[in-house]
Design a protein around this motif. Structure first.
Motif, PDB file in Angstrom:
ATOM      1  N   VAL A  74      12.422 -78.161  54.565  1.00  0.00           N
ATOM      2  CA  VAL A  74      11.179 -77.441  54.253  1.00  0.00           C
ATOM      3  C   VAL A  74      11.214 -76.989  52.795  1.00  0.00           C
ATOM      4  CG1 VAL A  74       9.884 -75.320  54.671  1.00  0.00           C
ATOM      5  CG2 VAL A  74      10.652 -76.694  56.594  1.00  0.00           C
ATOM      6  N   GLY A  75      12.353 -76.437  52.382  1.00  0.00           N
ATOM      7  CA  GLY A  75      12.504 -75.999  50.997  1.00  0.00           C
ATOM      8  C   GLY A  75      12.293 -77.144  50.033  1.00  0.00           C
ATOM      9  N   TYR A  76      12.832 -78.296  50.385  1.00  0.00           N
ATOM     10  CA  TYR A  76      12.698 -79.450  49.506  1.00  0.00           C
ATOM     11  C   TYR A  76      11.260 -79.938  49.440  1.00  0.00           C
ATOM     12  CZ  TYR A  76      14.900 -82.769  46.531  1.00  0.00           C
ATOM     13  OH  TYR A  76      15.283 -83.443  45.413  1.00  0.00           O
ATOM     14  N   VAL A  77      10.558 -79.880  50.584  1.00  0.00           N
ATOM     15  CA  VAL A  77       9.148 -80.286  50.603  1.00  0.00           C
ATOM     16  C   VAL A  77       8.341 -79.352  49.699  1.00  0.00           C
ATOM     17  CG1 VAL A  77       7.071 -80.422  52.022  1.00  0.00           C
ATOM     18  CG2 VAL A  77       9.197 -81.424  52.838  1.00  0.00           C
ATOM     19  N   ILE A  78       8.603 -78.039  49.789  1.00  0.00           N
ATOM     20  CA  ILE A  78       7.889 -77.080  48.937  1.00  0.00           C
ATOM     21  C   ILE A  78       8.124 -77.420  47.460  1.00  0.00           C
ATOM     22  CG2 ILE A  78       7.717 -74.656  48.248  1.00  0.00           C
ATOM     23  CD1 ILE A  78       8.460 -73.909  51.111  1.00  0.00           C
ATOM     24  N   TYR A  79       9.387 -77.723  47.137  1.00  0.00           N
ATOM     25  CA  TYR A  79       9.713 -78.085  45.760  1.00  0.00           C
ATOM     26  C   TYR A  79       8.947 -79.334  45.327  1.00  0.00           C
ATOM     27  CZ  TYR A  79      12.282 -80.334  42.002  1.00  0.00           C
ATOM     28  OH  TYR A  79      12.603 -80.983  40.847  1.00  0.00           O
ATOM     29  N   SER A 115      10.183 -97.226  56.106  1.00  0.00           N
ATOM     30  CA  SER A 115       9.005 -96.369  55.972  1.00  0.00           C
ATOM     31  C   SER A 115       8.861 -95.876  54.535  1.00  0.00           C
ATOM     32  CB  SER A 115       9.023 -95.203  56.959  1.00  0.00           C
ATOM     33  OG  SER A 115      10.308 -94.747  57.178  1.00  0.00           O
ATOM     34  N   GLU A 116      10.000 -95.710  53.835  1.00  0.00           N
ATOM     35  CA  GLU A 116       9.893 -95.263  52.448  1.00  0.00           C
ATOM     36  C   GLU A 116       9.346 -96.340  51.529  1.00  0.00           C
ATOM     37  OE1 GLU A 116      13.312 -92.012  51.841  1.00  0.00           O
ATOM     38  OE2 GLU A 116      13.080 -93.544  50.323  1.00  0.00           O
ATOM     39  N   SER A 117       9.872 -97.573  51.665  1.00  0.00           N
ATOM     40  CA  SER A 117       9.430 -98.604  50.728  1.00  0.00           C
ATOM     41  C   SER A 117       7.981 -98.989  51.021  1.00  0.00           C
ATOM     42  CB  SER A 117      10.349 -99.820  50.795  1.00  0.00           C
ATOM     43  OG  SER A 117      10.294-100.381  52.076  1.00  0.00           O
ATOM     44  N   LEU A 118       7.593 -98.968  52.299  1.00  0.00           N
ATOM     45  CA  LEU A 118       6.192 -99.269  52.616  1.00  0.00           C
ATOM     46  C   LEU A 118       5.300 -98.113  52.191  1.00  0.00           C
ATOM     47  CD1 LEU A 118       6.503-101.014  56.094  1.00  0.00           C
ATOM     48  CD2 LEU A 118       6.191-102.049  53.851  1.00  0.00           C
ATOM     49  N   GLY A 119       5.779 -96.883  52.431  1.00  0.00           N
ATOM     50  CA  GLY A 119       4.999 -95.705  52.039  1.00  0.00           C
ATOM     51  C   GLY A 119       4.781 -95.651  50.539  1.00  0.00           C
ATOM     52  N   ALA A 120       5.819 -96.048  49.787  1.00  0.00           N
ATOM     53  CA  ALA A 120       5.708 -96.015  48.329  1.00  0.00           C
ATOM     54  C   ALA A 120       4.626 -96.985  47.860  1.00  0.00           C
ATOM     55  CB  ALA A 120       7.045 -96.370  47.696  1.00  0.00           C
ATOM     56  N   THR A 121       4.515 -98.130  48.537  1.00  0.00           N
ATOM     57  CA  THR A 121       3.524 -99.127  48.115  1.00  0.00           C
ATOM     58  C   THR A 121       2.126 -98.769  48.594  1.00  0.00           C
ATOM     59  OG1 THR A 121       5.277-100.582  48.828  1.00  0.00           O
ATOM     60  CG2 THR A 121       3.357-101.620  47.835  1.00  0.00           C
ATOM     61  N   TYR A 122       2.032 -98.395  49.876  1.00  0.00           N
ATOM     62  CA  TYR A 122       0.701 -98.287  50.468  1.00  0.00           C
ATOM     63  C   TYR A 122       0.167 -96.863  50.493  1.00  0.00           C
ATOM     64  CZ  TYR A 122       1.523-103.097  51.750  1.00  0.00           C
ATOM     65  OH  TYR A 122       1.779-104.428  51.683  1.00  0.00           O
ATOM     66  N   TYR A 154       4.842 -89.422  46.200  1.00  0.00           N
ATOM     67  CA  TYR A 154       5.214 -88.626  47.367  1.00  0.00           C
ATOM     68  C   TYR A 154       6.156 -89.374  48.303  1.00  0.00           C
ATOM     69  CZ  TYR A 154       1.812 -85.128  46.022  1.00  0.00           C
ATOM     70  OH  TYR A 154       1.145 -84.145  45.352  1.00  0.00           O
ATOM     71  N   LYS A 155       6.775 -90.484  47.844  1.00  0.00           N
ATOM     72  CA  LYS A 155       7.571 -91.273  48.783  1.00  0.00           C
ATOM     73  C   LYS A 155       8.780 -90.497  49.309  1.00  0.00           C
ATOM     74  CE  LYS A 155      10.824 -94.041  46.111  1.00  0.00           C
ATOM     75  NZ  LYS A 155      11.243 -93.502  44.947  1.00  0.00           N
ATOM     76  N   ASP A 156       9.291 -89.569  48.496  1.00  0.00           N
ATOM     77  CA  ASP A 156      10.455 -88.799  48.953  1.00  0.00           C
ATOM     78  C   ASP A 156      10.084 -87.798  50.032  1.00  0.00           C
ATOM     79  OD1 ASP A 156      12.256 -90.082  47.362  1.00  0.00           O
ATOM     80  OD2 ASP A 156      11.855 -88.780  45.643  1.00  0.00           O
ATOM     81  N   ILE A 157       8.803 -87.452  50.089  1.00  0.00           N
ATOM     82  CA  ILE A 157       8.392 -86.466  51.091  1.00  0.00           C
ATOM     83  C   ILE A 157       8.371 -87.075  52.485  1.00  0.00           C
ATOM     84  CG2 ILE A 157       6.353 -85.191  51.892  1.00  0.00           C
ATOM     85  CD1 ILE A 157       5.965 -84.063  49.267  1.00  0.00           C
TER      86      ILE A 157
END
Lengths: 340, 287
Positions: free
Chosen positions: A120-125, B249-256, B261-264
C-alpha cells in the motif's frame, strides 16, 4: 509516592527545557533540527500505538505521512484554501483514507499485514510520483505557505514555528498517554498479546484495531501536514519506504511499546545523524546493524532496557531488605529465647 | 499480433526472473515462516558480486555467477545463524524488523563499496536474433532457458534426493521432522543457502538487460512477495506459476494499459487478492 513525584518532576523539567531551548541557543539551525525531530516524533507516536501496543507492523505510514503533507500542500497552493481549514481537512483526508485502507488491510494478520501495508505504501508513492498533473510528479510541490496567524500570534519566525510544533508534539504525547493508560489502551495490549484470547474475553477486536489504525494514520497526517508547512517543499520521496524504515528505527531504538520510547529514540537518532552528517547515505551502515542487534538483545529499546534494569535493581534491593529483615527477626527471636 | 507475441516473450523473460526470486523467498517462508524482507538485498548483492567478478577479476560470465551464488548463499546462511536463529522464539514482529535492519545495512554497504551509480553488466550473449519477424537478444532466451533448468534441478533435488526431502519434511511439520531425526538447524541453513543462491542467479541473469544499482532489489522483492501471496506462502509450484503470471500481466499491462503505471499492477493485484482472501490464495492450513 516519591517515584511519582520524581517522574512528574522529570517531565516538567523536560518540558521546561523544550520551552527554553530557543533561548539557550542562538543557532537557528539547531532550532530547525529540533523542530524536525518533533515532527518525526508525532509520526513515531502514531506508529507506536499501532505497532507497539496493538502488535500490527504497518509499513504504509510513510504513505500516510505523505498524504497529510500533499493534502495540505495541494489545498493551500492549488485550491487556495485558508491555512487552518486546509490543516484540518488534511488530517480528515488522511484519517478517511486510513479508515478505507484499514478496513481492508486489517482483515489480514501478522506477515500478511506487513506485506500488505508495504505494498500500500509503495502504491501511494507510485501514485504521487506518476500523477504529474495533480502532485507535480518528481518536481514536487513548491511554495507551501507557513502556518497562518491565529489572532495576533504569527508563525513566520523559526522560533514561533518551533513552539507551534512543540505544542502539537506535546498534544500527541498527551493523546498517546491518555489512550495507553485507559481501558482502550489495555484492550490494544490484550490484542497484541493474543488476539484469540482478546476475542474470547468479548473484545471487539475488529473495531478496536480499526480505531487504532485510524488514530495512528491521523498522527502521521498531522506530522505530514506540519512537515509540509515547515519545509515549504515536498517531493514524492517523503512517501518512499526509506521514510517508514527511518520511523521504525526511531521507534526501535527508543523502545517499541513504551510511552517515552518514541521521543527518546527520535531525538537521539536525529541528533546523532546530524553529528554524523559526513556519513549521509552511509548512516544505515551503522543504523541497520543497530536495528537488528537491538531487536535481538534489547527488543524494547533503550527505554525498555532502562526499565528492565531499574526493575532488576529494585528487585535486588527488595530481596536484600527482605533477607536483612528476616535475619534481624531471627536474631531478635534468639535474643528473646535467651531472655526467656 | 507481432507486438503481442513480442510482449508475451518479454513477459516470459521477466516472469522467469520473478519466479526464481520468489522461489527463494517461498522456500524460506515454508521452513521458518519468516517473510525475509532482506531477500531483495541478497538479490542486489548477487548482481554486484557477479559484476565485480567479471570486471575486476576478469572471470567468465558463468564462473562469476557461480562465485556469486556461493557468496550470497553463505550470506544467507550467516543471516540465518546470527539473526533469525536467535529470534526463533521472539514475537513475529521482531524478525521482520531484524530483516529490515539487514536490508538497510546491505544497501548502504553496496553504496559504500560500489557507489550509487547505475552500472552496466555486459554479457557475452548480447547478439540479436530474428525469428519470424520478432527480435530477441540471446540473453533473454538464456534467462528463460536457465530459469527452467534451475527449476528442474531444484525439483529433482527436493523430490528425489534425501537431503531435498528433509527440506520438504521440515516445511510440512517442523516438530515432526525433528522427531524423525532430521537436524532442523542444518536444514534451515541449507534452505537459506539455496535461497541466497537463487537470488544471486536471478540477479546475475537479469542484470545484463536491466542495470546494477543499490536499489535494484526494492521492486523485485515487493513483487516476489506479491507472487508468493498469489501462489500461496511456502508453495513451490505456486511461486513458479505466480512468477510467470505476474511477468505476463506486467508486460501486457505496460503495452496495453500504461507504461508509467506498470509497476502498480502487481500491487493492485495483491491488494485485490488480500481484500478478497486475507490469507492469500491457496493458503495452507495452520499458518
Amino acid at each position: 509516592m516519591s517515584t511519582i513525584f520524581q517522574r512528574k518532576n522529570v517531565i516538567i523539567a523536560v518540558i521546561l527545557f523544550a520551552i527554553a531551548f530557543p533561548y539557550l541557543t542562538d543557532n537557528t539551525y539547531y532550532i530547525h533540527i529540533m523542530s524536525l525531530a518533533f515532527i518525526w516524533t508525532i509520526a513515531v507516536y502514531g506508529l507506536n500505538l499501532l505497532a507497539g501496543y496493538t502488535g500490527y507492523l504497518s509499513l504504509a505510514h510513510a504513505g500516510f505521512f505523505a498524504i497529510g503533507a500533499y493534502s495540505i500542500g495541494l489545498l493551500t497552493v492549488k485550491a487556495g484554501l485558508n491555512y487552518w481549514l486546509a490543516f484540518i481537512l488534511a488530517i480528515l483526508i488522511t484519517s478517511f483514507l486510513g479508515l478505507l485502507i484499514g478496513l481492508i488491510s486489517l482483515r489480514t494478520k501478522e506477515h500478511f499485514f506487513a506485506i500488505y501495508t508495504l505494498c500500500v505504501g509503495y502504491v501511494i508513492y507510485l501514485v504521487i510520483d506518476k500523477w504529474d498533473s495533480l502532485t507535480g510528479g518528481v518536481r514536487g510541490l513548491i511554495g507551501i505557505p507557513a502556518p497562518a496567524n491565529i489572532g495576533p500570534i504569527s508563525f513566520q519566525t523559526p522560533v514561533s514555528l518551533y513552539y507551534l510544533i512543540l505544542f502539537f508534539m506535546l498534544l500527541a504525547v498527551l493523546v498517546a498517554y491518555r489512550i495507553v493508560n485507559s481501558l482502550t489502551g489495555r484492550t490494544y495490549i490484550a490484542i497484541r498479546n493474543s488476539e484469540e484470547l482478546a476475542l474470547t474475553m468479548g473484545i471487539d477486536t475488529g473495531k478496536n484495531k480499526l480505531v487504532v489504525f485510524v488514530i495512528s494514520t491521523a498522527f502521521a497526517g498531522v506530522a505530514g501536514a506540519l512537515y509540509a508547512s515547515f519545509i515549504r517543499f515536498i517531493g514524492p520521496e517523503v512517501a518512499y519506504t526509506t521514510v517508514v524504515f527511518d520511523l521504525l528505527t526511531f521507534l526501535l531504538v527508543g523502545g517499541i511499546g513504551t510511552l517515552t520510547g518514541p521521543i527518546v529514540g527520535t531525538l537521539l537518532i536525529v541528533w546523532i545523524s546530524q553529528q554524523l552528517q559526513f556519513l549521509q547515505d552511509y548512516r544505515m551502515l551503522i543504523f541497520g546493524p543497530v536495528l537488528t542487534l537491538l531487536v535481538i538483545f534489547y527488543p524494547r529499546g533503550l527505554v525498555g532496557g532502562f526499565y528492565a534494569w531499574k526493575m532488576k535493581r529494585e528487585h535486588k534491593r527488595a530481596m536484600k531488605a527482605n533477607s536483612a529483615k528476616s535475619s534481624d527477626s531471627a536474631i531478635g527471636a534468639k535474643d528473646q529465647v535467651k531472655e526467656g | 499480433m507481432e507486438i503481442l507475441l513480442q510482449q508475451l516473450f518479454n513477459g516470459l523473460t521477466i516472469g522467469s526472473v520473478y519466479a526464481l526470486v520468489a522461489l527463494g523467498l517461498t522456500l524460506v517462508y515454508g521452513i521458518l515462516h519468516i517473510p525475509n524482507f532482506a531477500h531483495g538485498a541478497l538479490y542486489m548483492m548477487g548482481g554486484y558480486i557477479t559484476l565485480t567478478m567479471m570486471t575486476s577479476y576478469g572471470f567468465h560470465y558463468w564462473l562469476a555467477i557461480l562465485v556469486s551464488m556461493l557468496v550470497v548463499g553463505l550470506l544467507g546462511v550467516l543471516m540465518e545463524r546470527f539473526i533469525f536463529y536467535p529470534l526463533r522464539e521472539a514475537p513475529p514482529i521482531h524478525d521482520k524488523i531484524a530483516a529490515i535492519g539487514i536490508l538497510l545495512f546491505l544497501e548502504a554497504f553496496a553504496q559504500f563499496v560500489w557507489g550509487a551509480d547505475y552500472q552496466m553488466m555486459t554479457s557475452p550473449y548480447s547478439q540479436v536474433i530474428n525469428v519470424l519477424g520478432l527480435t530477441f537478444t540471446l540473453q533473454r532466451i538464456l534467462i528463460i532457458v536457465a530459469a527452467i533448468v534451475i527449476m528442474i534441478l531444484l525439483y529433482v533435488f527436493l523430490k528425489k534426493t534425501f537431503t531435498g526431502s528433509t527440506i520438504i519434511a521440515m516445511s510440512q511439520d517442523r516438530e515432526g521432522a525433528n522427531l524423525v531425526g532430521i537436524n532442523t538447524h542444518k536444514v534451515a541453513m541449507l534452505t537459506f543457502m539455496i535461497s541466497g543462491a537463487l537470488a544471486a542467479v536471478a540477479a546475475s541473469l537479469a542484470a545484463p538487460i536491466n542495470l546494477v544499482f543499490p536499489g535494484m532489489g526494492h521492486l523485485v522483492i515487493l513483487k516476489a512477495f506479491v507472487i508468493i501471496i498469489l501462489g500461496g506462502m511456502g508453495s513451490i509450484p505456486g511461486a513458479i506459476l505466480g512468477g510467470y503470471i505476474l511477468g505476463f500481466s506486467e508486460s501486457l499491462g505496460a503495452t496495453y494499459i500504461s507504461n508509467d503505471y506498470k509497476d502498480i499492477i502487481a500491487f493492485v493485484l495483491l491488494i485485490v487478492i488480500l481484500s478478497v482472501k486475507p490469507t492469500g490464495l491457496f493458503a495452507k492450513g495452520g499458518h
